[in-house]
Design an enzyme around this catalytic site. Structure first.
Site, PDB file in Angstrom:
ATOM      1  N   SER A 173      55.482  21.849  80.361  1.00 37.91           N
ATOM      2  CA  SER A 173      57.115  21.002  80.347  1.00 37.91           C
ATOM      3  C   SER A 173      57.851  20.049  81.586  1.00 37.91           C
ATOM      4  CB  SER A 173      58.130  22.794  80.660  1.00 37.91           C
ATOM      5  OG  SER A 173      59.664  22.261  80.704  1.00 37.91           O
TER       6      SER A 173
ATOM      7  N   TYR B 234      60.094  30.845  84.669  1.00 41.10           N
ATOM      8  CA  TYR B 234      59.417  29.442  83.787  1.00 41.10           C
ATOM      9  C   TYR B 234      59.149  27.894  84.495  1.00 41.10           C
ATOM     10  CZ  TYR B 234      59.685  26.823  80.065  1.00 41.10           C
ATOM     11  OH  TYR B 234      59.425  25.935  78.922  1.00 41.10           O
TER      12      TYR B 234
END
Length: 222
Positions: A124, A147
């Protein structure tokens, strides 16, 4: 084989690779949620990236393997500093990072028998420090520590796997801000746009890049 393949980006990757003529094994924790993958023509296998026995059993169902797409991941429960503790970050790292290592290590014997072994790790832009610090980027306002840290680790482990496996093509993809259940369908990209980089890297040529991080426009420069 694609992990986390029952919905969202994983399911769309299944659809596109089957459409391109590939035999696809769709790994998911709950095979009862695999109706859409089955309807597309995928072989659904139970695969929990947090359980080695589950990973080994899934790979036993696959006679040969050319491409591994490590897509499974979780957002976690911590979205700032005040709600962050070791357990919150540990669970995210275990799924998003250690899970990739568990699956990849178990898959290596079969991948090594392929003429063109390929690994794609879905990372990501939230794991890319330059984008986390660039105002105007989608990643900039994201406060979550677990994350972001997990996806930064995915990019680094991708580079290291590529260095250790020179005959493989090992790359990381950035889906971008894509509308899925993962983010409450708040993203501005479609799932097809969000899988462009993953599909391109999964179908890479033998002379293609390795150890790189790509979005749907191509290589993301370090």
């Amino acid at each position: 084989m694609i992990t986390g393949a029952n919905r969202g980006l994983g399911l769309e990757t299944v659809r596109r690779l089957i459409e391109a003529g590939h035999t696809v094994y769709a790994g998911m924790r709950d095979t009862e949620s695999g109706a859409e993958a089955r309807a597309l023509g995928a072989h659904v296998v139970r695969l929990d990236v947090g359980a080695q026995a589950s990973i080994d059993a899934a790979l036993d169902e696959i006679p040969e393997l050319d491409v591994l797409v490590n897509n499974a991941g979780i957002l976690g429960t911590s979205f700032g500093v005040d709600d962050l503790d070791a357990s919150a970050i540990g669970s995210v790292l275990d799924t998003n990072v250690v899970g990739i290592v568990r699956v990849t290590q178990a898959a290596l014997p079969k991948l090594r028998r392929s003429d063109l072994p390929v690994i794609v790790n879905v990372a990501s832009g939230v794991g890319w420090p330059r984008w986390l610090t660039t105002e105007g980027r989608d990643e900039y306002p994201v406060p979550s520590i677990p994350y972001a840290a997990s996806k930064a680790a995915v990019i680094a482990l991708t580079v290291q796997y590529a260095k250790n496996l020179p005959s493989f093509r090992v790359n990381a993809s950035d889906p971008g801000y894509t509308a899925t259940e993962f983010n409450g369908h708040s993203g501005h990209q479609t799932v097809t746009e969000g899988t462009d980089a993953t599909v391109a890297l999964a179908t890479i040529r033998p002379d293609g890049p390795t150890g790189e991080f790509h979005d749907r426009t191509g290589r993301i420069d370090y």
